[in-house]
Motif scaffolding. Structure first.
Motif, PDB file in Angstrom:
ATOM      1  N   ILE A  54       1.209   5.383   0.947  1.00 49.54           N
ATOM      2  CA  ILE A  54       0.776   6.525   1.754  1.00 49.54           C
ATOM      3  C   ILE A  54       1.465   7.769   1.198  1.00 49.54           C
ATOM      4  O   ILE A  54       2.689   7.777   1.055  1.00 49.54           O
ATOM      5  N   LEU A  97      -4.518   2.048   8.824  1.00 50.11           N
ATOM      6  CA  LEU A  97      -5.420   1.899   7.673  1.00 50.11           C
ATOM      7  C   LEU A  97      -4.724   1.092   6.576  1.00 50.11           C
ATOM      8  O   LEU A  97      -5.327   0.214   5.945  1.00 50.11           O
ATOM      9  N   SER A  98      -3.439   1.372   6.343  1.00 50.87           N
ATOM     10  CA  SER A  98      -2.686   0.666   5.288  1.00 50.87           C
ATOM     11  C   SER A  98      -2.507  -0.811   5.620  1.00 50.87           C
ATOM     12  O   SER A  98      -2.195  -1.614   4.741  1.00 50.87           O
ATOM     13  N   ALA A 135      -3.066   6.572   9.347  1.00 50.51           N
ATOM     14  CA  ALA A 135      -2.769   6.153   7.970  1.00 50.51           C
ATOM     15  C   ALA A 135      -2.066   4.798   7.960  1.00 50.51           C
ATOM     16  O   ALA A 135      -2.386   3.924   7.143  1.00 50.51           O
ATOM     17  N   SER A 183       0.813  -1.208   0.000  1.00 47.51           N
ATOM     18  CA  SER A 183       0.000   0.000   0.000  1.00 47.51           C
ATOM     19  C   SER A 183       0.849   1.261   0.000  1.00 47.51           C
ATOM     20  O   SER A 183       2.005   1.268   0.418  1.00 47.51           O
ATOM     21  N   VAL A 200     -10.866  11.062   8.758  1.00 44.75           N
ATOM     22  CA  VAL A 200     -10.462  10.223   7.630  1.00 44.75           C
ATOM     23  C   VAL A 200     -11.650  10.183   6.681  1.00 44.75           C
ATOM     24  O   VAL A 200     -12.787  10.000   7.117  1.00 44.75           O
ATOM     25  N   TYR A 253     -10.154   6.297  -2.812  1.00 46.68           N
ATOM     26  CA  TYR A 253      -8.947   6.690  -2.083  1.00 46.68           C
ATOM     27  C   TYR A 253      -9.304   7.026  -0.634  1.00 46.68           C
ATOM     28  O   TYR A 253     -10.465   7.229  -0.302  1.00 46.68           O
ATOM     29  N   TYR A 254      -8.263   7.130   0.193  1.00 47.06           N
ATOM     30  CA  TYR A 254      -8.442   7.551   1.581  1.00 47.06           C
ATOM     31  C   TYR A 254      -7.708   8.867   1.818  1.00 47.06           C
ATOM     32  O   TYR A 254      -6.667   9.124   1.203  1.00 47.06           O
ATOM     33  N   ILE A 264      -3.540   6.034   0.430  1.00 45.46           N
ATOM     34  CA  ILE A 264      -3.939   6.806   1.611  1.00 45.46           C
ATOM     35  C   ILE A 264      -3.176   8.120   1.598  1.00 45.46           C
ATOM     36  O   ILE A 264      -1.951   8.136   1.653  1.00 45.46           O
TER      37      ILE A 264
END
Lengths: 267, 267, 267
Positions: free
Chosen positions: A4, A140-141, A137, A2, A81, A87-88, A64
C-alpha cells in the motif's frame, strides 16, 4: 505480501500519516506500507496527480495507492476506488487520479465507496484518509472484492493534465512539474522530439543533451535540456537549481521547433 | 508481527533514526517500524507528548511506541517503559508520556529501565534512543517480560497537558497544537460544546461548522471552527494557513460561551 | 529477511525514492527497506559518505546500503557494488563509500557493475538509482552472487574524509559534520583525547563534559564539548543551535592541547 502506498499533503510534522498507518496495520498487519510523499503543496490536487502518475508503474502489479489531497472532505464529494492498469487507487473523487485515467484509458473501473461497514466506526467528516481510505485500502489488500466496496460510476471527476500541441513544425508544451533539484519537467514526451530540434523557453534557445554531466561546466548557469527518466523533456542547469535561478513556475510555455531554427530567426 | 513506532526531534537529515532502526532490526528483524514523526521542535517535550497522544490509539494493541525528545540524556533522568491502555511506551522519564498517563489513568504501569544487559554494549551518555530505548523496544517486541526490564516506579514525571475549565456558562480552553496546515487545535473536546455555542478567540466570534469545505469561500481569510478528527475544537481558515495569517501561537486562550452571546456584548 | 537501506539527495517532495522502492519490491517483495536520509545537500558526495559512515555498523550484518548522490550519472563514471566489513554498498563510483573504505581497509572488495541483464530494461541515463542500483540491491538481497554483478576493480574512487593530525602536544582536527541540532561533530576520536585537555576553536577555550545536560544553564550560549555517540569530539551549546549562533561551517579547524594550557598562553 501486498503493498500500500501513501501520497498526501499532510507534511511530516504531525501524526496524520501515522494514524493512517496504524489503521492499516490494525486491519492487515502483513501488508507493506510505502510513503510516496507527504509533501505535496497543501490542497494542490494537480501536483498530487502528476506525482502519482510519475511513479505508480514502478510498483508491483496489484499495489494499492492511497492518495489524499482533499480540501472537499466532508462535503458531498465522493470517495472512490479505481482499478486501472493492474493497480488500485483509493482517495477522494476530485481528480487526484486524472494522470492514471489518461494513462490507462479503457482499463479504468471506478467505484463510489458506499460500503460504510468497511469504514472506521468513528468516521469523522474531516479525515477520510484515516477513516475511509485507509480501511478500504487495508481490506482491499486482504482480498476484499472491489465491487463490494461500492457502486460503479462513470462520472468520476477528471482534471486537466495538460498535453502538448504537436503539429508539423512545432511542439507547444509547458512546464509540468518542478522537482527538488529545481529541474523543470515539461509535458513533452521525448519520443515526439526529432533529432534536429531546438527547445525555446523564455526567449532562450536551449540545447538538448543526453545526461546532466554533459552540460558545459564553463557556463554554470546556462540552461540545458534532456529527456529524463520519465521519458519527458526536462530543463536544468548543471549542479544548480534552475527553477530558483530563472524564477520558473509550473505552467510556463516551452516550444520545440522541429528543424534547427534559432529562436530569434524564428520570430 | 509486532509494531514499533518512533517519534523524535531528530529531524530527517542525519542518520540518528536509521541508527535506531538498525539496532532494532539487529535484535528483531521481523518487527515493523513506523515513523510517527521526527520533526518535533528540538527539545519540545510537550509537543511530543501531544503528538503521540493524538495517534497511539490508532495502532494495533500491543504496539510499542518509542519517543525520544531528551535534553536530559546522560544525567540522572531515568529511562522508562510504561504499559498503558494496551500499549507500550519507551523513552526518557521527562513527561513525554504525560498525555498517555492522563488518557489511561489507572491502567498505567511504569518501570525504571535498570536492566542494562539489554542495552547496547557501547552505551553512550548522549544517545539513549539508540543505546537504551531501541534495544528495550526490540526485546519487548520479542516477548521479553516488561517486569524484567526494570523496577516499577510511581514517581514518574508528568508535565501539564492543559485541560479546559468548564463551567455553566463558559468553557475556557487554549490552543493546544498547530498543525502542518496551520489549523489551530484547541484542548476543548467537542462533546462538551452545546449546539448553541459561540467560539471567541482573539476578540473574534467564530462560527462552528461541520467540515472544512463548508466555510464560505467569499471571505477567504475568515476563521471558522469545527470538531476535528481527534474530537477536539479546531480553528482554521478555508484553504489557507490560519496560524500564519493570524500569528497564532500554542497556548493562546479560546473561549466558548454556551448561549449565543456575541463577544462584544459579553464584555 | 534482508535489509536494504537508502541514502540520497533526492529530498522528500518528489516520487524518486518511491520509484526506487517500487523497483526493489517488484524484484524482492520480502526485503525490508529503511530510509537513512534523503536530505543530503544536493550533489554533496562527502556529506553522504560521512552520513553513511556514521550509521552502517548499527544495521544487521549483510545489510545492503544503496547510496545515490550522483551528479555524474550517465557519464562514464562507473556504478559499483562493494563488500566491506560484512555489509554491501551499491551506488556510483564517485567516492560516496570513502568513509567505508577507510573504516574497513583490507576487507573491501569493489565490483564495477557491468551485468546489465540485472538493470531495469528501460535503463535511463539520468536515474541509475532506480534503473541500476535498486535492481542490483534487490537481486543481491535475493542471493545473487556479487561476483556475477560485474568485474572486480581496484581503482575505485576515494575522496578525502579528513583525519586529524595527532602529535605529542596537539591534535589538529576539523569540523566534519553539523547535525540537525546544530551540534558540530569533529573528526577527532575521543580515544585520542587525554584527560587533561583543552579544546580550542575560533579563539575560544572549550571545556569537555560528559553529556549535554551537564552544561551550565547560567551561560546559555557558552559552547561546550563532549565525546558523542559516534565516539567523536562534538561542540555544542545547551538546548540551542551552536552552528547558527556561531556561524560554524564544516571544515573549520579545531585543536586540542594535550595539557591544560589556556589558548591565549599557548600563543
Amino acid at each position: 505480501m501486498s503493498v500500500i502506498t501513501l501520497l498526501t499533503d499532510f507534511g511530516r510534522q504531525d501524526s496524520f500519516t501515522a494514524q493512517m498507518k496504524g489503521v492499516i496495520l490494525t486491519i492487515n498487519s502483513a501488508c507493506r506500507i510505502i510513503d510516496i510523499t507527504h509533501e505535496i503543496d497543501s490542497f494542490n490536487i494537480k501536483k498530487a496527480a502528476i506525482t502519482l502518475g510519475f511513479c505508480y508503474k514502478y510498483f508491483p502489479t496489484g499495489t494499492i495507492n492511497v492518495a489524499v489531497v482533499d480540501p472537499g472532505v466532508g462535503s458531498n464529494r465522493r470517495g472512490i476506488v479505481a482499478a486501472a492498469g493492474g493497480y488500485y487507487f483509493v482517495g477522494p473523487d476530485n481528480g487526484i487520479f486524472s494522470y492514471i485515467y489518461q494513462d490507462c484509458k479503457d482499463e479504468v473501473s471506478v467505484y463510489h465507496l458506499t460500503n460504510n461497514e468497511i469504514f472506521l466506526s468513528n468516521d469523522s467528516s474531516t479525515f477520510h484518509g484515516r477513516d475511509v481510505f485507509a480501511p478500504v485500502a487495508a481490506h482491499l489488500s486482504k482480498g476484499f472484492p472491489i465491487d463490494k466496496l461500492g457502486i460503479k460510476i462513470n462520472d468520476y471527476i477528471k482534471i486537466n493534465i495538460p498535453k502538448p500541441q504537436i503539429n508539423k513544425e512545432i511542439i507547444k508544451g509547458e512546464i509540468l512539474y518542478i522537482d527538488h533539484f529545481g529541474n523543470a519537467i515539461t509535458n513533452i514526451e521525448g519520443k515526439y522530439i526529432p533529432k534536429k530540434a531546438t527547445v525555446t523557453f523564455n526567449g532562450m534557445d536551449i540545447k538538448i543533451i543526453n545526461y546532466y554531466g554533459q552540460a558545459d561546466s564553463d557556463t554554470p548557469y546556462a540552461p540545458y535540456a534532456l529527456i529524463n527518466s520519465s521519458g519527458l523533456l526536462e530543463l536544468f542547469i548543471k549542479n544548480g537549481h534552475f527553477a530558483q535561478e530563472y524564477l520558473i513556475t509550473e505552467g510556463q510555455p516551452v516550444e520545440i521547433a522541429k528543424e534547427f531554427i534559432p529562436y530569434h530567426v524564428q520570430l
